[in-house]
Design a protein around this motif. Sequence first.
Motif, PDB file in Angstrom:
ATOM      1  N   LEU A 179      -2.493  -2.382  -7.518  1.00 44.76           N
ATOM      2  CA  LEU A 179      -1.776  -2.066  -6.375  1.00 44.76           C
ATOM      3  C   LEU A 179      -2.032  -3.226  -5.328  1.00 44.76           C
ATOM      4  CD1 LEU A 179      -2.185   1.716  -5.572  1.00 44.76           C
ATOM      5  CD2 LEU A 179      -0.158   0.597  -6.155  1.00 44.76           C
ATOM      6  N   GLU A 473       6.863   0.507   0.004  1.00 45.42           N
ATOM      7  CA  GLU A 473       6.346  -0.801  -0.073  1.00 45.42           C
ATOM      8  C   GLU A 473       6.670  -1.533   1.433  1.00 45.42           C
ATOM      9  OE1 GLU A 473       7.975  -2.292  -3.471  1.00 45.42           O
ATOM     10  OE2 GLU A 473       6.594  -1.772  -4.794  1.00 45.42           O
ATOM     11  N   LYS A 474       7.738  -1.262   1.930  1.00 38.16           N
ATOM     12  CA  LYS A 474       7.731  -1.968   3.274  1.00 38.16           C
ATOM     13  C   LYS A 474       7.028  -1.315   4.146  1.00 38.16           C
ATOM     14  CE  LYS A 474      11.057  -0.723   6.469  1.00 38.16           C
ATOM     15  NZ  LYS A 474      12.326  -0.721   7.301  1.00 38.16           N
ATOM     16  N   VAL A 490       3.598   6.093  -2.220  1.00 35.87           N
ATOM     17  CA  VAL A 490       4.062   5.135  -3.122  1.00 35.87           C
ATOM     18  C   VAL A 490       3.857   5.509  -4.527  1.00 35.87           C
ATOM     19  CG1 VAL A 490       1.800   3.817  -3.305  1.00 35.87           C
ATOM     20  CG2 VAL A 490       4.192   2.555  -3.137  1.00 35.87           C
ATOM     21  N   TYR A 494       6.438   5.460  -7.605  1.00 38.97           N
ATOM     22  CA  TYR A 494       6.190   4.906  -8.926  1.00 38.97           C
ATOM     23  C   TYR A 494       6.587   5.867  -9.994  1.00 38.97           C
ATOM     24  CZ  TYR A 494       3.744   0.666  -6.783  1.00 38.97           C
ATOM     25  OH  TYR A 494       3.501  -0.277  -5.982  1.00 38.97           O
TER      26      TYR A 494
END
Length: 582
Positions: A179, A473-474, A490, A494
């Motif tokens: 990550l 992710e942003k 996140v 995933y």
Amino acid sequence: MTAERLQRRLAAILSADVVGYSRLVGADEAGTVARLKALRRDLIDPKIAAHSGRIVKLMGDGALVEFGSAVDAVSCAIEIQKALRAYDFGKSEPIQLRIGINVGDIIIDGDDILGDGVNVAARIEGIAASGGISISEDAWRQVHGKVTANFADSGEHSLKNIARPVRVYRIELDAGGTLPPVATAPAAPEKPSIAVLPFQNMSGDAEQDYFCDGLVEDIITTLSKLGGLRVIARNSTFVYKGRSVDIREAAKQLGVRYVLEGSVRKSGSRIRITAQLIDAKDGTHVWAERYDRGVDDIFAIQDEITLVLATEMQVKLTEGEQARLRYTTTHNVEAWTYWVQGLALYHQAITKDNTVTALRLWEKALALEPNSASLHAMLGFLHSVEARFGWADQKTAIAKARAYADRALELDPNNADAYITSSVVNLRENHDAAVADARKAIALAPSAADVASLAAFVLTHSGYPDEGLIQAEKSMALNPNYPAVYLGIVANAYRLTGRSEEAIAAFKAYHARSPGFGLADLVLTYQDMGRAEEAKQAARQLLAARPDFTIAAWFKTQSIRRDTVHVERDAAALRVAGLPAS
């Protein structure tokens, strides 16, 4: 030791000791000493030499090592700990180290080193996990984005004989760097980017911190409505609060070109605000201004600052953005004071006490400013939090959240917070409406990290994990020092997009920062992959951290779109791993 012999310099210090050394020696003194010598010869000393370290002193159970840079110190520590895990100890008990690293001033006395930099490293080593690495915030600032690792913020610690609290970060060796680190600076984007640093409180009154912080928060929130600008979130810029900041270094760490800094002095009904915009590319001052006005002008000052910033950074505004580039929460100074006090709690850990207190403060603000869409929106959001965590009657809390969200949208159909609150409420009963609201919020506040993160949560749990992952992710890019909950969001994105190994790393990192959280989903991830033993191990970790955990209670907090078959399958997978049904 004489004054002539003393020299000072800045250095990275690594302090290490052997876990359970006295016990190991008591059981087998000769064997333990022999194994330590072999470890030094074969593994530890070569690693230190490879990273240009200098062994200052060796104790029976530890060592003190000086490095020229934090990157060398941390890289060396990671290599040592990973090599120790793979080392063949035969039938003997494995030897583990705990390592602490700090960057600070040291005093040179011959071949020895002394001083605060050394003392802090030694104290951090004392609180490091067995087989783990902990580093000071000063060391972390120099290595994040430069060392492939995941850093978990373990908060401030009061260390023995150290006057000030020290923020400590753990390095998550199991995450393997898959990550982005907790504070990896994103690459500077093509569109203008800005970090608004905490303004300095010049009033000499700690209570005025609310005033300073609220001003900065409002500027960040307003700027985040602009699609042509990238704005770093409050969580990430406020790590610099109370510190002497190198603007260029801060900009580099946060991945921005522009930095706004300033100060506030409030005295009675008067206020003086200074602000300056700096181009970190060359350190030049793009704009600077001083405002000497009455306190009631605080809102007009905010509007002037945000408009000037957009102009100076040459942000092209759409017609809708021009209308939204103004402060709208409240125009009542007393209401605003309650608002910013609640915000301070909102940005702390999500606890029942913080939530209840923030609710009371914002209710007082709303009584003074009943037509504030933002106040309605955020009150609704806090009631949705109460419902999710069972801190209030769920049905009542959801009804309140729904009513506040509807009123907020009625007052301001272009309020991003109102749409996010509506989205989170709809997630319980109407996933399609939740998705529509989340997308609207993103469009209205394209550079707001928390909006992106909550939208990612909604999208992922409503059957759009690919879209959710983009927003997750942003949000991390906009908030490099993101809170732990971002990891849970996140990780689920995933998992539901089939990126299982990345999901596992993220769930583990979430657990490391918020013990017990993310582990139920980790169990399901392992079960999906057919890794039953690891699923059971995760379940044991979960129960150790949260002994009152039950599958039934956990499902009440979940809003993911599942049909009956999937609910039963997931419940069965959790039971098989050893988690109690109720």
